[in-house]
Scaffold this active site. Structure first.
Site, PDB file in Angstrom:
ATOM      1  N   GLY A  46       0.947  -1.232  -0.001  1.00 57.79           N
ATOM      2  CA  GLY A  46       0.065   0.006  -0.028  1.00 57.79           C
ATOM      3  C   GLY A  46       1.015   1.247  -0.071  1.00 57.79           C
ATOM      4  O   GLY A  46       2.011   1.046   0.353  1.00 57.79           O
ATOM      5  N   GLN A  51       2.885  10.190   1.667  1.00 58.73           N
ATOM      6  CA  GLN A  51       3.929   9.419   1.820  1.00 58.73           C
ATOM      7  C   GLN A  51       4.868   9.783   0.676  1.00 58.73           C
ATOM      8  O   GLN A  51       6.059   9.636   0.473  1.00 58.73           O
ATOM      9  CB  GLN A  51       3.761   7.816   1.741  1.00 58.73           C
ATOM     10  N   CYS A  88       5.925  -0.071   7.801  1.00 58.72           N
ATOM     11  CA  CYS A  88       5.447   1.040   7.042  1.00 58.72           C
ATOM     12  C   CYS A  88       6.396   1.790   6.161  1.00 58.72           C
ATOM     13  O   CYS A  88       7.563   1.545   6.569  1.00 58.72           O
ATOM     14  CB  CYS A  88       5.137   2.193   8.072  1.00 58.72           C
ATOM     15  N   HIS A 130      -4.597   0.938   7.360  1.00 62.91           N
ATOM     16  CA  HIS A 130      -3.193   1.565   7.701  1.00 62.91           C
ATOM     17  C   HIS A 130      -3.287   2.781   6.450  1.00 62.91           C
ATOM     18  O   HIS A 130      -2.845   3.623   6.984  1.00 62.91           O
ATOM     19  CB  HIS A 130      -2.182   0.568   7.319  1.00 62.91           C
ATOM     20  N   GLU A 131      -3.521   2.490   5.373  1.00 66.00           N
ATOM     21  CA  GLU A 131      -3.677   3.646   4.376  1.00 66.00           C
ATOM     22  C   GLU A 131      -4.597   4.597   4.594  1.00 66.00           C
ATOM     23  O   GLU A 131      -4.241   6.043   4.606  1.00 66.00           O
ATOM     24  CB  GLU A 131      -3.718   3.152   2.879  1.00 66.00           C
ATOM     25  N   HIS A 134      -3.196   6.940   7.112  1.00 61.63           N
ATOM     26  CA  HIS A 134      -1.906   7.870   6.647  1.00 61.63           C
ATOM     27  C   HIS A 134      -2.833   8.979   6.304  1.00 61.63           C
ATOM     28  O   HIS A 134      -2.338  10.052   6.166  1.00 61.63           O
ATOM     29  CB  HIS A 134      -1.233   7.365   5.537  1.00 61.63           C
TER      30      HIS A 134
HETATM   31  O1  K1U Z   1       1.356   2.489   3.790  1.00 63.67           O
HETATM   32  C1  K1U Z   1       2.744   1.731   3.778  1.00 63.67           C
HETATM   33  O2  K1U Z   1       3.438   2.194   4.391  1.00 63.67           O
HETATM   34  C2  K1U Z   1       2.579   0.520   3.148  1.00 63.67           C
HETATM   35  C3  K1U Z   1       2.731  -0.608   4.333  1.00 63.67           C
HETATM   36  C4  K1U Z   1       1.282  -1.321   4.365  1.00 63.67           C
HETATM   37  C5  K1U Z   1       0.975  -2.360   5.247  1.00 63.67           C
HETATM   38  C6  K1U Z   1       1.810  -3.316   5.782  1.00 63.67           C
HETATM   39  C7  K1U Z   1       1.591  -4.018   6.586  1.00 63.67           C
HETATM   40  C8  K1U Z   1       0.347  -4.122   7.065  1.00 63.67           C
HETATM   41  C9  K1U Z   1      -0.721  -3.362   6.852  1.00 63.67           C
HETATM   42  C10 K1U Z   1      -0.364  -2.308   5.830  1.00 63.67           C
HETATM   43  C11 K1U Z   1       3.566  -1.744   3.720  1.00 63.67           C
HETATM   44  O3  K1U Z   1       3.488  -2.220   2.719  1.00 63.67           O
HETATM   45  S1  K1U Z   1       5.180  -2.115   4.323  1.00 63.67           S
HETATM   46  C12 K1U Z   1       5.602  -3.464   3.653  1.00 63.67           C
HETATM   47  C13 K1U Z   1       5.234  -4.815   4.442  1.00 63.67           C
HETATM   48  O4  K1U Z   1       5.276  -4.766   5.742  1.00 63.67           O
HETATM   49  C14 K1U Z   1       4.354  -5.691   3.996  1.00 63.67           C
HETATM   50  C15 K1U Z   1       4.809  -6.073   2.482  1.00 63.67           C
HETATM   51  C16 K1U Z   1       4.250  -7.570   2.089  1.00 63.67           C
HETATM   52  C17 K1U Z   1       3.492  -8.026   2.666  1.00 63.67           C
HETATM   53  C18 K1U Z   1       3.036  -7.810   3.935  1.00 63.67           C
HETATM   54  C19 K1U Z   1       3.472  -6.561   4.656  1.00 63.67           C
HETATM   55 ZN    ZN Z   2       2.590   3.359   6.152  1.00 57.96          ZN
END
Ligand code: K1U
Ligand code: ZN
Length: 184
Positions: A46, A51, A88, A130-131, A134
């Site tokens: 996401g 960001q 994140c 989460h998004e 943000h």
């Molecule tokens: O918004 C962001 O910072 C992106 C974030 C979103 C997110 C991650 C984990 C749980 C909820 C929301 C990321 O993508 S961080 C990368 C990451 O942790 C991840 C990547 C692939 C699968 C699972 C997690």
């Molecule tokens: Zn994030």
């Protein structure tokens, strides 16, 4: 398309709320395309507009190879409570367990400005929350206990030294590598 720099914790834009989008213009569709490219290169699931230094209420998501754009998202229904680990892209190398609703229904506009309703469970529900956080200046750190937050912040103080301009530049070779891996 272009890769955008990701703003990291400490940049005030991550704590600001966003402005609802009045109309999805071609310029915003280009921003959405750039956000997807940046999210894939950074290996995220996401990415929200603040960001990448923007104040529009827009986020992109891809969980299980289903790309999703939400413009002006609003959580209409949330139920259940599930704890799960989050990271994140704006706080690299820091992780924490966060309790979130296990199912959400979100109303939004799509990339053409048409109204949509998205139902998410499991990781999609978590990512939507989460998004959307943000877009309201909230970060997953805000949900940690005082002790866990303190520990995350002391780890971040060391990581942050890698980003003196509070920007993370994504290496375009990461995108090329992912495409090569997919081709194999
Ligand atoms: O918004 C962001 O910072 C992106 C974030 C979103 C997110 C991650 C984990 C749980 C909820 C929301 C990321 O993508 S961080 C990368 C990451 O942790 C991840 C990547 C692939 C699968 C699972 C997690
Ligand atoms: Zn994030």
């Amino acid at each position: 398309m272009s890769l955008l720099d990701i703003h990291v914790l400490g940049d005030p834009i991550l704590r600001e709320t966003t402005t609802p989008v009045a109309a999805v213009t071609d310029e915003l569709r280009r921003l959405i395309d750039d956000m997807f490219e940046t999210m894939y290169a950074a290996k995220g699931i996401g990415l929200a507009a603040p960001q990448v230094g923007r104040r529009e209420r827009i986020a992109v998501i891809d969980v299980d190879d289903v790309p999703l754009v939400v413009v002006n998202p609003d959580i209409r229904l949330s139920e259940g409570k599930v704890k799960g680990e989050e990271g994140c892209l704006s706080i690299p190398e820091i992780y924490g367990d966060v309790e979130r609703a296990g199912r959400v229904v979100v109303s939004a506009l799509d990339r053409d400005g048409n109204p949509i309703e998205v139902e998410g469970t499991e990781l999609l529900a978590r990512c939507l929350q989460h998004e959307i956080d943000h877009l309201h200046g909230r970060l997953f750190l805000d949900y940690l206990s005082v002790l866990k937050r303190r520990s995350a912040m002391s780890k971040w103080e060391k990581e942050r030294a890698k980003y003196p301009a509070l920007r993370r530049t994504i290496d375009p070779r990461d995108l090329a590598e992912q495409h090569n891996e997919e081709a194999l």
